[in-house]
Design a protein around this motif. Structure first.
Motif, mmCIF file in Angstrom:
data_model
loop_
_atom_site.group_PDB
_atom_site.id
_atom_site.type_symbol
_atom_site.label_atom_id
_atom_site.label_comp_id
_atom_site.label_asym_id
_atom_site.label_seq_id
_atom_site.Cartn_x
_atom_site.Cartn_y
_atom_site.Cartn_z
ATOM 1 N N VAL A 152 3.171 26.140 38.300
ATOM 2 C CA VAL A 152 4.108 25.169 38.932
ATOM 3 C C VAL A 152 5.519 25.810 38.709
ATOM 4 O O VAL A 152 5.729 26.104 37.692
ATOM 5 N N THR A 153 6.070 26.464 39.912
ATOM 6 C CA THR A 153 7.151 27.104 39.696
ATOM 7 C C THR A 153 8.484 26.263 40.337
ATOM 8 O O THR A 153 8.205 26.033 41.558
ATOM 9 N N GLY A 154 9.648 26.319 39.496
ATOM 10 C CA GLY A 154 10.881 25.895 40.106
ATOM 11 C C GLY A 154 11.356 24.987 39.056
ATOM 12 O O GLY A 154 11.413 25.214 37.848
ATOM 13 N N GLU A 155 12.350 24.225 39.588
ATOM 14 C CA GLU A 155 13.210 23.252 38.534
ATOM 15 C C GLU A 155 12.335 22.068 38.147
ATOM 16 O O GLU A 155 11.746 21.537 38.979
ATOM 17 N N VAL A 156 12.264 21.944 36.803
ATOM 18 C CA VAL A 156 11.352 21.177 36.241
ATOM 19 C C VAL A 156 12.005 20.272 35.012
ATOM 20 O O VAL A 156 12.815 20.854 34.509
ATOM 21 N N TRP A 157 11.678 19.132 34.678
ATOM 22 C CA TRP A 157 11.861 18.260 33.684
ATOM 23 C C TRP A 157 10.824 18.384 32.688
ATOM 24 O O TRP A 157 9.541 18.157 32.952
ATOM 25 N N VAL A 158 11.365 18.709 31.288
ATOM 26 C CA VAL A 158 10.429 18.709 30.038
ATOM 27 C C VAL A 158 10.656 17.583 29.188
ATOM 28 O O VAL A 158 11.697 17.650 29.024
ATOM 29 N N LYS A 159 9.651 17.045 28.590
ATOM 30 C CA LYS A 159 10.019 15.832 27.792
ATOM 31 C C LYS A 159 8.718 16.202 26.503
ATOM 32 O O LYS A 159 7.672 16.698 26.821
ATOM 33 N N PRO A 160 9.258 15.590 25.540
ATOM 34 C CA PRO A 160 8.457 15.851 24.188
ATOM 35 C C PRO A 160 7.538 14.554 24.197
ATOM 36 O O PRO A 160 7.995 13.250 24.474
ATOM 37 N N VAL A 161 6.315 14.771 24.088
ATOM 38 C CA VAL A 161 5.359 13.603 24.120
ATOM 39 C C VAL A 161 5.375 12.848 22.453
ATOM 40 O O VAL A 161 5.257 11.433 22.596
ATOM 41 N N GLU A 162 5.742 13.523 21.669
ATOM 42 C CA GLU A 162 6.014 12.902 20.357
ATOM 43 C C GLU A 162 7.359 13.304 19.537
ATOM 44 O O GLU A 162 7.257 14.531 18.965
ATOM 45 N N PRO A 163 8.324 12.643 19.995
ATOM 46 C CA PRO A 163 9.779 12.869 19.742
ATOM 47 C C PRO A 163 10.057 13.142 18.033
ATOM 48 O O PRO A 163 10.568 13.898 17.838
ATOM 49 N N GLU A 164 8.986 12.654 17.544
ATOM 50 C CA GLU A 164 9.160 12.617 15.982
ATOM 51 C C GLU A 164 8.401 13.762 15.208
ATOM 52 O O GLU A 164 8.716 14.054 14.034
ATOM 53 N N HIS A 165 7.556 14.329 16.100
ATOM 54 C CA HIS A 165 6.736 15.442 15.463
ATOM 55 C C HIS A 165 7.598 16.630 15.053
ATOM 56 O O HIS A 165 8.520 16.916 15.781
ATOM 57 N N PRO A 166 7.440 17.138 14.043
ATOM 58 C CA PRO A 166 8.258 18.167 13.483
ATOM 59 C C PRO A 166 8.577 19.244 14.574
ATOM 60 O O PRO A 166 9.560 19.837 14.399
ATOM 61 N N VAL A 167 7.527 19.687 15.219
ATOM 62 C CA VAL A 167 7.927 20.938 16.129
ATOM 63 C C VAL A 167 8.537 20.376 17.323
ATOM 64 O O VAL A 167 9.299 21.177 18.142
ATOM 65 N N ASP B 229 5.658 27.441 7.051
ATOM 66 C CA ASP B 229 6.665 27.056 6.329
ATOM 67 C C ASP B 229 6.975 25.461 6.821
ATOM 68 O O ASP B 229 7.386 24.365 5.927
ATOM 69 N N LEU B 230 6.775 25.091 8.037
ATOM 70 C CA LEU B 230 6.978 23.674 8.821
ATOM 71 C C LEU B 230 5.854 22.922 8.807
ATOM 72 O O LEU B 230 4.839 23.461 9.412
ATOM 73 N N GLU B 231 5.493 21.981 7.906
ATOM 74 C CA GLU B 231 4.372 21.038 7.659
ATOM 75 C C GLU B 231 4.449 20.257 8.978
ATOM 76 O O GLU B 231 5.620 19.608 9.214
ATOM 77 N N ALA B 232 3.425 20.348 9.589
ATOM 78 C CA ALA B 232 3.116 19.494 10.933
ATOM 79 C C ALA B 232 1.792 19.140 11.245
ATOM 80 O O ALA B 232 1.050 20.084 10.993
ATOM 81 N N ASP B 233 1.451 17.765 11.687
ATOM 82 C CA ASP B 233 0.129 17.440 11.930
ATOM 83 C C ASP B 233 -0.526 17.936 13.087
ATOM 84 O O ASP B 233 0.161 18.046 14.493
ATOM 85 N N ALA B 234 -1.480 18.799 13.123
ATOM 86 C CA ALA B 234 -1.956 19.446 14.203
ATOM 87 C C ALA B 234 -3.306 18.942 14.570
ATOM 88 O O ALA B 234 -3.896 19.595 15.529
ATOM 89 N N THR B 235 -3.689 17.849 14.238
ATOM 90 C CA THR B 235 -4.896 17.243 14.422
ATOM 91 C C THR B 235 -4.842 16.807 15.954
ATOM 92 O O THR B 235 -4.024 16.207 16.625
ATOM 93 N N PRO B 236 -5.918 17.200 16.541
ATOM 94 C CA PRO B 236 -5.881 16.990 18.234
ATOM 95 C C PRO B 236 -6.004 15.355 18.502
ATOM 96 O O PRO B 236 -6.445 14.650 17.914
#
Length: 300
Positions: A184-199, A292-299
């Motif tokens: 998908v190429t062009g101007e896009v909007w991107v959103k965080p799925v889990e805003p509180e996730h450390p990454v 260094d950054l602890e974050a849940d990577a559980t699928p």
């Protein structure tokens, strides 16, 4: 300001055959412009997401791209990101021998910088080698592939930027999360799925807009095995129509053995490397991969 890539030739413990002369990663006439370098510097975060537990070293591997601007800008941005925040030291290389086990052991993670090649661990002058030399290089490639997989599975990390999914072999793609199937190429909007996730935390829970090329998977079960972090924000843009389920995954984390995987498809356009939202997300993902950054990577 001219960006100087740090060749990792000094890291090599097994010399390449004489016919395999050092090759340029990209067009040797391509350099990051003064204006782009300033834009990158101005967009960098001031501090790491978390203080590193100990000094960290990141191998940034890339070469021979189809879009040289993105590779050069990625090298520039990642090196500057580590220097300014103190989160890590970046060492850039396009020499596949850097994946020898003795060379890899000094790094905490590897970043695959737009490695748009089917065989990124073969010498770039492979086709000009003799049949005997090609056979030897192919045997060596198999060992280097295993070395990288073992490096991550043993407890280290790997980061994939954009075309890192347009490269490699099946086991590598399985580790990263699967191959891409379109754009998908062009101007896009991107959103965080889990805003509180450390990454995702550096994004402050906000969607952002940019012009870039987003990779799209054709696999209906693409999320399986992934902890999805970013997607297209279809509340702010039309559905590109590339997937029946309208699910456009952009970045994720996942475990691999004892190691950590972070991938983000943003980074085809040079402008992505001076977007503060992208750089903030990159920094968090890199610090996760480094350990260094602890974050849940559980699928999920």
């Amino acid at each position: 300001m001219r960006y100087v890539v740090i060749l990792a030739m000094s890291l090599v413990t097994s010399a390449a055959p004489a016919a395999e002369k050092p090759q340029n990663f990209w067009d040797p006439n391509y350099v990051v412009s003064e204006a782009t370098a300033r834009a990158i510097e101005e967009a960098l975060p001031d501090n790491p997401v978390v203080a590193p537990i100990r000094p960290r070293k990141l191998l940034v591997y890339g070469r021979k791209p189809t879009h040289p601007g993105s590779v050069a800008c990625c090298f520039q941005a990642i090196e500057a990101l580590g220097q300014k925040t103190g989160a890590f030291q970046a060492v850039a290389s396009g020499d596949p021998l850097v994946f020898l086990p003795d060379n890899l052991q000094q790094f905490d993670a590897v970043l695959m910088n737009n490695t748009h090649e089917s065989h990124p661990m073969l010498p770039v002058n492979f086709k000009s080698l003799s049949a005997e030399q090609q056979a030897a290089a192919s045997r060596r490639e198999a060992g280097l592939q295993t070395s990288l997989l073992d490096f991550v599975a043993g407890g280290k990390g790997i980061v994939g930027i954009h075309a890192a999914l347009a490269t490699g072999w099946n086991e590598y793609l399985e580790m990263m999360g699967g191959p891409f199937g379109g754009h998908v190429t062009g101007e896009v909007w991107v959103k965080p799925v889990e805003p509180e996730h450390p990454v995702c935390a550096p994004l402050g829970g906000q969607s952002f807009r940019l012009f870039d090329e987003i990779y799209v998977s054709k696999d209906p079960d693409f999320r399986k095995g992934l902890r999805v972090l970013l997607t297209l924000d279809l509340g702010k843009m039309p559905d590109p129509g590339n997937r029946q389920d309208s699910d456009y995954v952009i970045s994720w984390v996942r475990p691999y053995g004892k190691g950590r995987v972070f991938y983000c498809s943003l980074g085809h356009e040079a402008s992505s490397y001076y977007n503060p939202h992208v750089l903030g997300h990159y920094l968090a993902g890199i610090q996760f991969a480094l350990g260094d950054l602890e974050a849940d990577a559980t699928p999920r």
